[in-house]
Design an enzyme around this catalytic site. Structure first.
Site, PDB file in Angstrom:
ATOM      1  N   GLY A 255      23.504  34.494   9.306  1.00  0.00           N
ATOM      2  CA  GLY A 255      21.787  34.084   9.519  1.00  0.00           C
ATOM      3  C   GLY A 255      21.065  35.154   8.464  1.00  0.00           C
TER       4      GLY A 255
ATOM      5  N   SER B 288      19.251  35.873   6.910  1.00  0.00           N
ATOM      6  CA  SER B 288      17.455  35.147   6.043  1.00  0.00           C
ATOM      7  C   SER B 288      16.436  35.055   8.306  1.00  0.00           C
ATOM      8  CB  SER B 288      17.455  34.139   5.373  1.00  0.00           C
ATOM      9  OG  SER B 288      18.669  33.786   6.494  1.00  0.00           O
TER      10      SER B 288
ATOM     11  N   ALA C 122      17.878  39.103  11.814  1.00  0.00           N
ATOM     12  CA  ALA C 122      18.598  39.374  11.230  1.00  0.00           C
ATOM     13  C   ALA C 122      17.950  40.054  10.746  1.00  0.00           C
ATOM     14  CB  ALA C 122      19.637  38.480  10.294  1.00  0.00           C
TER      15      ALA C 122
ATOM     16  N   ARG D   5      22.056  29.943   4.207  1.00  0.00           N
ATOM     17  CA  ARG D   5      22.173  28.986   4.194  1.00  0.00           C
ATOM     18  C   ARG D   5      22.364  28.553   2.637  1.00  0.00           C
ATOM     19  NH1 ARG D   5      20.589  24.385   8.560  1.00  0.00           N
ATOM     20  NH2 ARG D   5      19.185  26.504   8.951  1.00  0.00           N
TER      21      ARG D   5
ATOM     22  N   LEU E 212      26.904  27.340   9.745  1.00  0.00           N
ATOM     23  CA  LEU E 212      27.422  27.175  11.173  1.00  0.00           C
ATOM     24  C   LEU E 212      28.489  25.736  10.605  1.00  0.00           C
ATOM     25  CD1 LEU E 212      24.686  28.585  13.453  1.00  0.00           C
ATOM     26  CD2 LEU E 212      26.370  29.231  12.686  1.00  0.00           C
TER      27      LEU E 212
ATOM     28  N   SER F  99      21.565  31.142  14.646  1.00  0.00           N
ATOM     29  CA  SER F  99      21.925  30.312  15.644  1.00  0.00           C
ATOM     30  C   SER F  99      19.978  29.284  15.752  1.00  0.00           C
ATOM     31  CB  SER F  99      21.954  30.643  17.129  1.00  0.00           C
ATOM     32  OG  SER F  99      22.211  29.764  17.434  1.00  0.00           O
TER      33      SER F  99
ATOM     34  N   SER G 284      21.470  35.785  24.155  1.00  0.00           N
ATOM     35  CA  SER G 284      20.189  35.849  24.840  1.00  0.00           C
ATOM     36  C   SER G 284      20.187  35.973  26.577  1.00  0.00           C
ATOM     37  CB  SER G 284      19.156  34.442  24.399  1.00  0.00           C
ATOM     38  OG  SER G 284      18.336  33.802  25.163  1.00  0.00           O
TER      39      SER G 284
ATOM     40  N   TYR H 203      17.923  24.535  24.317  1.00  0.00           N
ATOM     41  CA  TYR H 203      18.335  25.924  23.444  1.00  0.00           C
ATOM     42  C   TYR H 203      18.444  26.715  24.402  1.00  0.00           C
ATOM     43  CZ  TYR H 203      17.088  30.901  22.094  1.00  0.00           C
ATOM     44  OH  TYR H 203      17.261  31.596  21.043  1.00  0.00           O
TER      45      TYR H 203
ATOM     46  N   LYS I   9      22.299  28.838  24.424  1.00  0.00           N
ATOM     47  CA  LYS I   9      22.833  30.707  23.876  1.00  0.00           C
ATOM     48  C   LYS I   9      24.122  29.704  25.833  1.00  0.00           C
ATOM     49  CE  LYS I   9      21.819  32.470  21.880  1.00  0.00           C
ATOM     50  NZ  LYS I   9      22.011  32.548  20.189  1.00  0.00           N
TER      51      LYS I   9
HETATM   52  P1  NAP Z   1      15.392  33.146  13.193  1.00  0.00           P
HETATM   53  O1  NAP Z   1      14.473  33.690  12.368  1.00  0.00           O
HETATM   54  O2  NAP Z   1      14.922  30.938  13.153  1.00  0.00           O
HETATM   55  O3  NAP Z   1      17.257  33.176  12.351  1.00  0.00           O
HETATM   56  C1  NAP Z   1      17.764  32.532  13.218  1.00  0.00           C
HETATM   57  C2  NAP Z   1      18.850  32.632  12.128  1.00  0.00           C
HETATM   58  O4  NAP Z   1      19.693  30.920  12.418  1.00  0.00           O
HETATM   59  C3  NAP Z   1      18.598  31.531  10.620  1.00  0.00           C
HETATM   60  O5  NAP Z   1      18.562  32.739   9.213  1.00  0.00           O
HETATM   61  C4  NAP Z   1      19.104  30.508   9.956  1.00  0.00           C
HETATM   62  O6  NAP Z   1      19.537  30.436   8.597  1.00  0.00           O
HETATM   63  C5  NAP Z   1      20.587  30.429  10.653  1.00  0.00           C
HETATM   64  N1  NAP Z   1      20.707  28.955  11.258  1.00  0.00           N
HETATM   65  C6  NAP Z   1      19.969  27.751  11.757  1.00  0.00           C
HETATM   66  N2  NAP Z   1      21.105  27.303  12.047  1.00  0.00           N
HETATM   67  C7  NAP Z   1      21.915  27.299  10.420  1.00  0.00           C
HETATM   68  C8  NAP Z   1      23.109  26.724  10.428  1.00  0.00           C
HETATM   69  N3  NAP Z   1      22.689  25.277  11.058  1.00  0.00           N
HETATM   70  N4  NAP Z   1      23.930  27.451   9.395  1.00  0.00           N
HETATM   71  C9  NAP Z   1      23.485  28.505   9.185  1.00  0.00           C
HETATM   72  N5  NAP Z   1      22.479  29.639   8.712  1.00  0.00           N
HETATM   73  C10 NAP Z   1      21.741  28.624   9.998  1.00  0.00           C
HETATM   74  O7  NAP Z   1      15.270  33.190  14.408  1.00  0.00           O
HETATM   75  P2  NAP Z   1      15.441  34.205  15.480  1.00  0.00           P
HETATM   76  O8  NAP Z   1      14.825  34.748  16.439  1.00  0.00           O
HETATM   77  O9  NAP Z   1      15.836  35.883  14.460  1.00  0.00           O
HETATM   78  O10 NAP Z   1      16.554  34.358  15.857  1.00  0.00           O
HETATM   79  C11 NAP Z   1      18.496  35.270  15.514  1.00  0.00           C
HETATM   80  C12 NAP Z   1      18.808  34.570  16.514  1.00  0.00           C
HETATM   81  O11 NAP Z   1      18.250  35.766  17.776  1.00  0.00           O
HETATM   82  C13 NAP Z   1      19.362  33.743  17.615  1.00  0.00           C
HETATM   83  O12 NAP Z   1      20.765  33.143  17.936  1.00  0.00           O
HETATM   84  C14 NAP Z   1      18.621  33.646  18.481  1.00  0.00           C
HETATM   85  O13 NAP Z   1      18.869  32.400  19.420  1.00  0.00           O
HETATM   86  C15 NAP Z   1      18.697  34.480  19.137  1.00  0.00           C
HETATM   87  N6  NAP Z   1      17.545  35.045  19.949  1.00  0.00           N
HETATM   88  C16 NAP Z   1      16.083  35.432  19.866  1.00  0.00           C
HETATM   89  C17 NAP Z   1      15.366  35.872  20.429  1.00  0.00           C
HETATM   90  C18 NAP Z   1      13.962  35.444  19.997  1.00  0.00           C
HETATM   91  O14 NAP Z   1      13.513  35.525  21.054  1.00  0.00           O
HETATM   92  N7  NAP Z   1      13.544  35.168  19.024  1.00  0.00           N
HETATM   93  C19 NAP Z   1      15.895  35.750  21.886  1.00  0.00           C
HETATM   94  C20 NAP Z   1      16.996  35.997  22.593  1.00  0.00           C
HETATM   95  C21 NAP Z   1      17.461  35.962  21.481  1.00  0.00           C
HETATM   96  P3  NAP Z   1      18.196  29.458   7.655  1.00  0.00           P
HETATM   97  O15 NAP Z   1      17.253  30.835   7.421  1.00  0.00           O
HETATM   98  O16 NAP Z   1      18.917  29.495   6.779  1.00  0.00           O
HETATM   99  O17 NAP Z   1      17.629  28.300   8.336  1.00  0.00           O
END
Ligand code: NAP
Length: 351
Positions: A12, A14, A18, A37, A66, A87, A130, A163, A167
């Site tokens: 992930g 992008s 990340a 993706r 995924l 995720s 999370s 959600y 997690k």
């Molecule tokens: P994000 O920018 O939406 O990143 C999620 C990533 O998951 C994107 O790169 C997306 O790829 C990828 N993804 C989603 N579905 C997928 C699939 N079917 N196959 C492959 N890749 C897939 O969100 P984020 O906030 O950075 O979250 C990253 C992680 O941190 C997640 O595990 C989230 O649960 C966790 N987290 C986030 C927060 C928060 O407040 N932001 C808090 C706690 C934990 P695409 O670019 O291809 O869509």
């Protein structure tokens, strides 16, 4: 933190969180195998290529989904460390929570870690979990002074807080797969609500959406009395590197700088940017949220009953001992809102 160059896979790549992980890895001279993706989608990956050009490290992007069990073997080749961040983090816009959230999170974790089991060089896995895996509702505090790494979310399900359920189910799956082998060890990073500047405008992360809603006036009539543990995206990325490269790191690490209410977030933004922005000024009384909330956004009456007016607190001592020096929420919000103004996502206003 200096260490010899490693080859690190980041799923992930992008994403919002990340982006900072990849930046810090490249700046430290590591080789990053990032999975996305669609590696040809410039809007999702151009910032990663720009970072690589400006850094000593090397970036290779791979296509992986995924739900495609075989797609993680090629990017895993030669890696010492795996950081599994991918995720779905969306709170609305779907009809089937299992398909949109739970299946990609759990099956995805299984697919990625099964590939880890096939990769002889892999020694450490860092999973982006999370606080949602630690608790589901504010009422889960039940007289505790603070949540710790010993707590597990047992209140969420596919029908209630899906959600959060995705997690905790994914983290449990990761520990199960970890416990059945002995080559790699597992560290989980369990962040609260993440804010802070984004290196990409293509992410659909709910973190980014909330701040845009505040800045664009969507919440100007008021916000519910909801309290979150908040943490800076740069501190979350740093924790992934510490979790990967600190030999003695192990187990779960809660990542929360401070607990802040939604109104507290609005107040901090107003202090920094002025009251000419439409940041909310009032709490909406719980009975009104209960009546109208489900018509206005992705919340249910059960969520409202169990979360509004129930402050949550977190013990972050374990992550501090790992080496995290938390930024204040005020600094995080200032830098984040400045970035959305800079990027033109919210119109800059003058007093
Ligand atoms: P994000 O920018 O939406 O990143 C999620 C990533 O998951 C994107 O790169 C997306 O790829 C990828 N993804 C989603 N579905 C997928 C699939 N079917 N196959 C492959 N890749 C897939 O969100 P984020 O906030 O950075 O979250 C990253 C992680 O941190 C997640 O595990 C989230 O649960 C966790 N987290 C986030 C927060 C928060 O407040 N932001 C808090 C706690 C934990 P695409 O670019 O291809 O869509």
């Amino acid at each position: 933190m200096s260490q010899s160059p490693r080859t690190v896979m980041v799923t992930g790549a992008s994403g919002y969180i990340a982006g900072w992980i990849v930046k810090y890895l490249l700046e430290a001279g590591h080789t990053v195998h990032g999975t996305v993706r669609d590696p040809d989608k410039a809007s999702s990956v151009a910032h990663l290529h720009r970072m690589a050009e400006a850094s000593p490290g090397t970036l290779k992007l791979f296509k992986a989904d995924l739900l495609d069990a075989d797609s993680f073997d090629a990017p895993m080749q030669g890696c010492d460390v795996l950081m599994h961040t991918a995720s779905p983090f969306v709170l609305d816009g779907f009809t089937d929570a299992n398909e949109a959230l739970v299946r990609p999170a759990v099956e995805g974790t299984r697919n990625v870690l099964n590939a880890a089991n096939r990769c002889e060089t892999l020694k450490r896995v860092v999973l982006t979990s999370s606080v949602a895996s630690v608790y589901g509702d504010g009422t889960d505090m039940k007289g505790k002074s603070a949540f710790t790494e010993a707590d597990w979310n047992t209140s969420s399900s596919v029908n209630h807080n899906p959600y959060q359920y995705s997690k905790v189910a994914a983290e449990r799956e990761a520990w199960k797969i970890h416990d059945a082998q002995s080559r790699w060890d597992l560290v989980t990073i369990n962040p609260g609500m993440v804010y802070g500047p984004s290196l990409t405008n293509a992410s659909s992360s709910a973190s980014i959406g909330t701040l845009l809603d505040m800045g664009r006036g969507k919440l100007k009539t008021g916000v519910p009395d909801l309290v979150y543990g908040v943490v800076d995206v740069r501190d979350v990325a740093e924790a992934h590197l510490l979790g990967a490269f600190t030999a003695e790191a192990s187990g779960r690490y809660l990542l929360v700088s401070e607990s802040v209410s939604m109104l507290g977030i609005a107040r901090l933004l107003r202090q920094q940017f002025g009251s000419h922005y439409p940041f909310p000024k009032m709490k909406v009384p719980k009975p009104l949220v209960w009546l109208f909330g489900p018509m206005m956004g992705p919340v249910t009456r059960k969520f409202i009953s169990r979360n509004i007016g129930y402050p949550v607190r977190f013990d972050n001592s374990r992550s501090k001992a790992l080496g995290i020096q938390y930024r204040s929420v005020s600094e995080t919000l200032k830098d984040h809102f400045e970035q959305v103004l800079e990027d033109g996502l919210v119109r800059r206003r003058t007093a």
